[in-house]
Design a protein around this motif. Structure first.
Motif, PDB file in Angstrom:
ATOM      1  N   VAL B 254      38.687 109.824  62.242  1.00 38.74           N
ATOM      2  CA  VAL B 254      37.504 110.028  63.094  1.00 38.74           C
ATOM      3  C   VAL B 254      36.709 111.253  62.610  1.00 38.74           C
ATOM      4  O   VAL B 254      35.469 111.229  62.557  1.00 38.74           O
ATOM      5  CB  VAL B 254      37.909 110.176  64.583  1.00 38.74           C
ATOM      6  N   MET B 255      37.424 112.297  62.224  1.00 32.71           N
ATOM      7  CA  MET B 255      36.741 113.496  61.714  1.00 32.71           C
ATOM      8  C   MET B 255      35.977 113.168  60.422  1.00 32.71           C
ATOM      9  O   MET B 255      34.854 113.643  60.200  1.00 32.71           O
ATOM     10  CB  MET B 255      37.752 114.619  61.426  1.00 32.71           C
ATOM     11  N   ILE B 291      26.832 108.721  71.439  1.00 32.61           N
ATOM     12  CA  ILE B 291      28.294 108.562  71.380  1.00 32.61           C
ATOM     13  C   ILE B 291      28.923 108.862  72.750  1.00 32.61           C
ATOM     14  O   ILE B 291      29.814 108.144  73.207  1.00 32.61           O
ATOM     15  CB  ILE B 291      28.896 109.478  70.283  1.00 32.61           C
ATOM     16  N   ALA B 292      28.429 109.913  73.412  1.00 33.18           N
ATOM     17  CA  ALA B 292      29.005 110.293  74.712  1.00 33.18           C
ATOM     18  C   ALA B 292      28.797 109.183  75.748  1.00 33.18           C
ATOM     19  O   ALA B 292      29.735 108.805  76.461  1.00 33.18           O
ATOM     20  CB  ALA B 292      28.368 111.600  75.179  1.00 33.18           C
ATOM     21  N   SER B 295      30.877 106.080  74.830  1.00 34.92           N
ATOM     22  CA  SER B 295      32.306 106.337  75.062  1.00 34.92           C
ATOM     23  C   SER B 295      32.601 106.255  76.556  1.00 34.92           C
ATOM     24  O   SER B 295      33.652 105.740  76.961  1.00 34.92           O
ATOM     25  CB  SER B 295      32.702 107.715  74.528  1.00 34.92           C
ATOM     26  N   ALA B 296      31.682 106.771  77.385  1.00 37.64           N
ATOM     27  CA  ALA B 296      31.853 106.680  78.842  1.00 37.64           C
ATOM     28  C   ALA B 296      31.868 105.210  79.266  1.00 37.64           C
ATOM     29  O   ALA B 296      32.698 104.801  80.086  1.00 37.64           O
ATOM     30  CB  ALA B 296      30.732 107.429  79.545  1.00 37.64           C
ATOM     31  N   GLY B 299      35.106 103.706  78.133  1.00 31.28           N
ATOM     32  CA  GLY B 299      36.167 104.241  78.991  1.00 31.28           C
ATOM     33  C   GLY B 299      36.167 103.556  80.344  1.00 31.28           C
ATOM     34  O   GLY B 299      37.222 103.140  80.849  1.00 31.28           O
ATOM     35  N   PHE B 300      34.988 103.399  80.938  1.00 33.95           N
ATOM     36  CA  PHE B 300      34.864 102.751  82.252  1.00 33.95           C
ATOM     37  C   PHE B 300      35.325 101.293  82.158  1.00 33.95           C
ATOM     38  O   PHE B 300      36.071 100.815  83.015  1.00 33.95           O
ATOM     39  CB  PHE B 300      33.406 102.820  82.720  1.00 33.95           C
ATOM     40  N   GLY B 303      39.081 101.163  81.465  1.00 31.45           N
ATOM     41  CA  GLY B 303      39.799 101.664  82.644  1.00 31.45           C
ATOM     42  C   GLY B 303      39.984 100.575  83.691  1.00 31.45           C
ATOM     43  O   GLY B 303      40.984 100.548  84.416  1.00 31.45           O
ATOM     44  N   TRP B 311      45.637 106.037  79.227  1.00 37.63           N
ATOM     45  CA  TRP B 311      44.764 107.019  78.563  1.00 37.63           C
ATOM     46  C   TRP B 311      44.848 106.897  77.034  1.00 37.63           C
ATOM     47  O   TRP B 311      43.868 107.106  76.340  1.00 37.63           O
ATOM     48  CB  TRP B 311      45.046 108.444  79.051  1.00 37.63           C
ATOM     49  N   VAL B 314      42.643 103.977  76.069  1.00 38.55           N
ATOM     50  CA  VAL B 314      41.215 104.306  76.211  1.00 38.55           C
ATOM     51  C   VAL B 314      40.728 105.073  74.979  1.00 38.55           C
ATOM     52  O   VAL B 314      39.640 104.822  74.448  1.00 38.55           O
ATOM     53  CB  VAL B 314      40.958 105.115  77.506  1.00 38.55           C
ATOM     54  N   LEU B 315      41.585 106.006  74.514  1.00 38.08           N
ATOM     55  CA  LEU B 315      41.176 106.813  73.352  1.00 38.08           C
ATOM     56  C   LEU B 315      41.323 106.035  72.034  1.00 38.08           C
ATOM     57  O   LEU B 315      40.413 106.019  71.215  1.00 38.08           O
ATOM     58  CB  LEU B 315      42.008 108.101  73.285  1.00 38.08           C
ATOM     59  N   VAL B 319      37.492 104.907  72.358  1.00 35.78           N
ATOM     60  CA  VAL B 319      36.686 105.947  71.691  1.00 35.78           C
ATOM     61  C   VAL B 319      36.740 105.780  70.163  1.00 35.78           C
ATOM     62  O   VAL B 319      35.728 105.962  69.477  1.00 35.78           O
ATOM     63  CB  VAL B 319      37.174 107.360  72.124  1.00 35.78           C
ATOM     64  N   MET B 323      33.399 105.450  67.743  1.00 38.69           N
ATOM     65  CA  MET B 323      33.144 106.291  66.566  1.00 38.69           C
ATOM     66  C   MET B 323      33.037 105.448  65.296  1.00 38.69           C
ATOM     67  O   MET B 323      32.170 105.664  64.457  1.00 38.69           O
ATOM     68  CB  MET B 323      34.275 107.315  66.399  1.00 38.69           C
TER      69      MET B 323
END
Lengths: 48, 505
Positions: B254-255, B291-292, B295-296, B299-300, B303, B311, B314-315, B319, B323
């Motif tokens: 990801v980085m 991206i934010a 990602s939300a 995640g929603f 979830g 969790w 989700v990641l 996420v 990315m």
């Protein structure tokens, strides 16, 4: 008639000189950004 | 007025296209050497033959005009469009001899996907592919991600008449980092060398710690680094990133994706000691918000789903894919069929948008690009301000991209035009996929993935898919990488030449 000397200095900042510091800065910025994004996603999942 | 290329222009176009093809022949020496070191004699022969044929074609074309032939702006556009087509064609020769592709078209699809850093694959029995062939697949990402023109400029093509900058711009990179375009190309390679070295070591150690054999650890680390930094998406295993089952692998990749999707101008600013530019830049802000929000949404969606609500899921399933999609990489930690079975509808839609929006300009990422989205958002704000201001007032709108710049109607219309062209291509590809009988959602996903040079797949892209759809996705990958105008210039030149030819009869 007097002539006036005008000196113009153009400085070019090389990106090679402090590249290691720049690299570390980028990695820290990326890590902080990813941590924030992960937190947002987890918060959204928790709200669901 | 449409101007047809003259005989002299055609000579210059053939000459420089030939030089670019010869550069690719030179690059084939790397997998050839890999094959010799690994003792893979059959693949070594494939690359010896491939390099020989490629060099012969390249040198033959280069002889059609004298060295240093004059290069105009229109010629640069045509050369760039032709270069991506021709290098993928010759690059497919060794792969087609590998026995891992059903036809030459499949091998050509693979190299088009590789050079355009898309990552969609038609390889068969990938888990048993020779090291040399895998090396070449990943090198196509490296060469294409940096830009074939940038790659060739660094080895000095001897371009005359301001042609170097024309070639550079035609490739979809419209920003100079250094005063000289050759130095710009070298800086791009310098940043790449640093990240590729760092990523290879980090992923190599992670693979070693996970129990992989020493040389394989670092080889996989090198390939994954290239695939992520150059936002390509190929993997040496059929399970792609899922093969590694490693959170550390996913964090490092990801980085690398973030580093790959960052505008090289921003790299230069940070490396010059000015990290504040990242915080101020319209493109960086636009990408961060993008991206934010996505990602939300993922995640929603996850979830609320049955399968991926933990969790960790989700990641690692959410996420990570935002990315991977937003940067245009296409590494996936899901089986292709899971996108349509069990992954949430909201999550699926968010990944579609992430692919469509893409990363930053002057990076290795594809898609509409964050700068254009930021400019369009500023443009909307500008129009709203104008609509509520007194009729006699003059309203200006600024944006910060490396420096404060006033937003003009021309800049805004250019951004909107490319946005519309991408959307039309996304929809057209989806309609063609649906016409072949694939579900509409999957067809749209695959179409966006091809045009935005991402590489995520719902499973449509397979050796068994119809040849017509393979060609459609190849054209989409080519058009998306060149951001349309360069391709249109090639088509217009061919049409005008044809009309002139007919007029003489």
């Amino acid at each position: 008639m007097r002539t006036q000397e005008v000196r113009l200095e153009v400085r070019f900042h090389s990106p090679y000189r402090r590249w290691a510091l720049g690299l570390i800065t980028e990695i820290v910025v990326f890590a902080l950004f990813m941590a924030a994004v992960a937190l947002i996603a987890l918060l959204a999942a928790w709200m669901a | 007025m449409w101007v047809a290329p003259q005989r002299r222009d055609l000579g210059a176009i053939a000459h420089y296209t030939g030089l670019l093809i010869t550069t690719v022949a030179g690059a084939m020496v790397i997998p050839l050497a890999t094959a010799l070191v690994a003792g893979e004699w059959g693949p070594a022969l494939d690359f010896a033959l491939g390099a020989g044929v490629t060099a012969a074609i390249g040198m033959g074309l280069a002889q059609m005009a004298p060295r240093g032939a004059y290069l105009g702006r229109r010629d640069a556009l045509i050369i760039t469009a032709l270069a991506w087509l021709s290098i993928s064609l010759v690059g497919a020769i060794p792969l087609s001899l590998s026995g891992h592709y059903g036809s030459f078209l499949d091998a050509w699809f693979e190299t088009m996907s590789g050079f355009t850093t898309s990552g969609l694959t038609l390889s068969q029995d990938l888990d048993h592919m020779a090291v040399a062939h895998n090396m070449w697949r990943h090198l196509t990402h490296l060469i294409g991600g940096q830009g074939i023109i940038v790659a060739a400029l660094t080895v000095a093509m001897g371009v005359r008449g301001g042609g170097a900058i024309s070639l550079y711009i035609a490739e979809g990179r419209d920003e100079r980092i250094m005063p000289n375009v050759i130095h710009t190309a070298r800086f791009i390679w310098f940043v790449t060398a640093v990240y590729v070295s760092l990523g290879t070591v980090a992923l190599g150690i992670a693979n070693l710690a996970a129990g992989m054999e020493f040389s394989r650890s670092f080889l996989h680390g090198f390939w994954a680094t290239i695939a992520c930094y150059d936002t390509g998406g190929f993997g040496p295993q059929s399970m792609n990133a899922l093969y590694y089952h490693s959170p550390i692998f996913e964090i490092v990749t990801v980085m690398l994706m973030l580093a790959g999707t960052l505008n090289f101008n921003l790299h230069a600013d940070v490396w010059r000691g000015d990290p504040r530019e990242i915080g101020k830049n319209i493109e960086a802000r636009s990408l961060a918000v993008n991206i934010a929000l996505l990602s939300a949404a993922v995640g929603f969606g996850l979830g609320a789903s049955q399968l991926y609500s933990g969790w960790g899921e989700v990641l690692r399933k959410g996420v990570y894919h935002v990315m991977s999609a937003n940067s245009g990489t296409g590494h996936q930690t899901l089986y292709t069929t899971q996108w349509l079975n069990g992954y949430s509808g909201l999550g699926f839609a968010a990944i579609l948008l992430a692919m469509a929006f893409g990363g930053m300009v002057s990076s290795t990422a594809g898609g509409i690009k964050a700068l254009r989205l930021g400019l369009i958002a500023k443009g909307v704000l500008w129009r709203v301000k104008q609509s509520i201001a007194p009729a006699s007032s003059v309203i200006t709108q600024k944006y910060h991209h490396l420096l404060d710049v006033p937003l003009t109607s021309e800049v805004l219309s250019n951004a909107l035009m490319v946005f519309v062209l991408y959307v039309i291509t996304y929809i057209t590809g989806a309609l063609i996929g649906a016409a072949y009988g694939y579900p509409a959602g999957a067809a749209l996903f695959e179409s966006i993935s091809a045009t935005a040079n991402v590489g995520l797949s719902t499973g449509i892209t397979a050796p068994t898919m119809p040849a017509g759809l393979k060609i459609t996705y190849m054209v989409q990958m080519w058009a998306g990488r060149l951001e349309f105008i360069t391709l249109f210039a090639l088509i217009a030149s061919i049409v005008t030449s044809f009309r002139r030819g007919r007029g003489r009869q």
